[in-house]
Design an enzyme around this catalytic site. Sequence first.
Site, short mmCIF file in Angstrom:
data_model
loop_
_atom_site.label_atom_id
_atom_site.label_comp_id
_atom_site.label_asym_id
_atom_site.label_seq_id
_atom_site.Cartn_x
_atom_site.Cartn_y
_atom_site.Cartn_z
N ASP A 125 0.84 -1.20 0.00
CA ASP A 125 0.00 0.00 0.00
C ASP A 125 0.87 1.24 0.00
O ASP A 125 1.81 1.35 0.79
CB ASP A 125 -0.90 -0.02 1.24
CG ASP A 125 -1.98 1.05 1.17
OD1 ASP A 125 -2.45 1.34 0.05
OD2 ASP A 125 -2.34 1.60 2.21
N HIS A 132 -4.22 14.12 0.62
CA HIS A 132 -4.41 13.23 1.78
C HIS A 132 -3.21 13.35 2.73
O HIS A 132 -3.38 13.53 3.94
CB HIS A 132 -4.58 11.79 1.32
CG HIS A 132 -4.59 10.79 2.43
ND1 HIS A 132 -5.65 10.64 3.29
CD2 HIS A 132 -3.65 9.88 2.83
CE1 HIS A 132 -5.37 9.69 4.18
NE2 HIS A 132 -4.17 9.21 3.92
N GLU A 198 -10.29 3.99 3.38
CA GLU A 198 -9.42 4.79 2.54
C GLU A 198 -9.79 4.48 1.10
O GLU A 198 -9.71 3.33 0.66
CB GLU A 198 -7.93 4.50 2.82
CG GLU A 198 -7.50 5.09 4.16
CD GLU A 198 -6.01 5.10 4.40
OE1 GLU A 198 -5.28 4.35 3.72
OE2 GLU A 198 -5.57 5.89 5.27
N GLU A 200 -9.11 4.16 -2.50
CA GLU A 200 -7.89 3.99 -3.28
C GLU A 200 -8.20 3.26 -4.59
O GLU A 200 -9.23 2.61 -4.73
CB GLU A 200 -6.85 3.16 -2.50
CG GLU A 200 -6.50 3.73 -1.14
CD GLU A 200 -5.24 3.12 -0.53
OE1 GLU A 200 -4.42 2.55 -1.26
OE2 GLU A 200 -5.10 3.23 0.71
N ASP A 232 -8.87 0.48 1.69
CA ASP A 232 -7.87 0.12 2.70
C ASP A 232 -8.45 0.46 4.07
O ASP A 232 -8.16 1.51 4.64
CB ASP A 232 -6.57 0.89 2.41
CG ASP A 232 -5.52 0.69 3.48
OD1 ASP A 232 -5.51 -0.39 4.09
OD2 ASP A 232 -4.72 1.62 3.70
N ARG A 236 -7.88 3.83 12.97
CA ARG A 236 -7.04 5.01 13.25
C ARG A 236 -6.46 5.02 14.66
O ARG A 236 -5.34 5.47 14.87
CB ARG A 236 -7.87 6.28 13.06
CG ARG A 236 -8.44 6.47 11.67
CD ARG A 236 -7.37 6.60 10.63
NE ARG A 236 -7.94 6.76 9.30
CZ ARG A 236 -7.25 6.56 8.18
NH1 ARG A 236 -5.99 6.21 8.22
NH2 ARG A 236 -7.84 6.73 7.01
N GLN A 239 -3.74 2.45 14.91
CA GLN A 239 -2.61 2.98 14.13
C GLN A 239 -1.83 4.03 14.91
O GLN A 239 -0.60 4.03 14.93
CB GLN A 239 -3.13 3.57 12.82
CG GLN A 239 -2.04 3.97 11.84
CD GLN A 239 -2.64 4.49 10.52
OE1 GLN A 239 -3.84 4.43 10.30
NE2 GLN A 239 -1.79 5.01 9.65
N LYS A 252 -4.07 -1.93 9.74
CA LYS A 252 -4.41 -2.10 8.33
C LYS A 252 -4.54 -3.57 7.94
O LYS A 252 -4.98 -3.88 6.85
CB LYS A 252 -3.30 -1.49 7.46
CG LYS A 252 -2.97 -0.04 7.76
CD LYS A 252 -3.91 0.89 7.04
CE LYS A 252 -3.37 2.31 7.08
NZ LYS A 252 -4.19 3.19 6.25
N THR A 256 -8.77 -5.58 3.62
CA THR A 256 -8.70 -4.68 2.47
C THR A 256 -9.71 -5.21 1.46
O THR A 256 -9.70 -6.40 1.16
CB THR A 256 -7.29 -4.71 1.83
OG1 THR A 256 -6.32 -4.38 2.82
CG2 THR A 256 -7.19 -3.73 0.66
N GLU A 362 -10.31 12.57 7.31
CA GLU A 362 -10.21 13.91 6.73
C GLU A 362 -11.57 14.61 6.66
O GLU A 362 -11.67 15.79 6.91
CB GLU A 362 -9.64 13.81 5.31
CG GLU A 362 -8.23 13.28 5.23
CD GLU A 362 -7.87 12.86 3.81
OE1 GLU A 362 -8.13 11.70 3.45
OE2 GLU A 362 -7.37 13.71 3.06
CA CA Z 1 -3.80 3.36 2.49
#
Ligand code: CA
Length: 416
Positions: A125, A132, A198, A200, A232, A236, A239, A252, A256, A362
Amino acid sequence: MTLMTSWVESANDAEADFPLNNLPYGVFSTNSLEPRCGVAIGDQILDMAAMEEAGLIRLADETVFDVPYWNDLMDLGPSAWAELRNSLIGMLSADSADQATVAPHLVPMADARLHMPLVVSEYTDFYAGKHHAQNVGTMFRGPENALPPNWLHIPIGYNGRASTVVVSGTEIRRPNGQLKAPDAEMPRFGPCQRLDIELEMGAIVGGSTEMGEMISVREADEMIFGYVLLNDWSARDIQAWEYQPLGPFQAKAFATSISPWIVTKAALEPFRTSTPEREKELLPYLQEPGPMLYDIDLSVIIEPEGAAQEVISRTNYKEMYYSAAQQLAHHASSGCAMNSGDLLGSGTVSGPEKDQRGSLLELSWGGKEPLTLKDGSQRSFIEDGDTMILTGHAQGDGYRVGFGACAGKILPALET
Ligand code: CA
């Protein structure tokens, strides 16, 4: 490029995701058919295993489609990829003489279950969205140090888990993990409280490199087989506690999701576009010989349990600072062996505006500005029962090349 018409009528609608121009590759099963390769056309799936058995398509001595993955075709290389696409376009086009022999091998999409379209060899990834990276960096480190010093020089990435890449529709269990509030003395173990998406794109590598071999960006582009939407899923709070100094790990690793149809590089060719202007000149091994990014409209949709779907973000893949070809060239640059079936996540795609952000982190600015949904409920992060859906398409003149959806519903965490 305009719409290429097909005798499969549903493929000729200007809003259809799967016109003749597209022809994406998936794996499907029905009540009577085991999982096998199929090609989407309109609201139908062309059963490739049946086509091969009937002698209507034959690319190699051995069969390649009577298996639940497209890796065997990838291994045949770019000339076979082109041969297949040309044959399919010939047989499915409106003026084809093959309608009577091909039509019996169509299966209505409504009767099919979709499976993972490939065996993912390894999953890496990246973090190539500048808006971002800027947003997340601003939240965590302040606007002065938002972008790490290497960011404008290296397509940053980490090695993820292939074992938990799943197809759209797979339910996702909220992960448990180690959590530590900034003011707490000790960490605790429990359900993630800040579960996120996420948005992507996933690039699927169709060729391989030897250990110790380096490739150019052009060679890397030629090795890419196709693209999917990729979510993804990110924890948070897990993380935030675990990521220094080696980067994301359990935050993560739990899931996925990818969309079920591999949209080929050939189908996306009319939508090629350049990466944005470089702010710092890249080292020669990362410089692009031509446009390597694609103009693909992307949306994020939330569907709370029992409520209507609602779009919460719209952006475009062309916002990315690095292309998948640059990422692949960089990945191999140390001598790292790459294989067909490798999956490269682009990094979160966010645009410059607030409603163009590709993660809830975000969109809600770290939970400080929750979104208010149409049903009146608020969201800073994902709640149990929410279904998160990514969609995307490249818009042509009177047609589109669509990706379908990449969806996943969140189940409650296991009790600890
Ligand atoms: Ca990612």
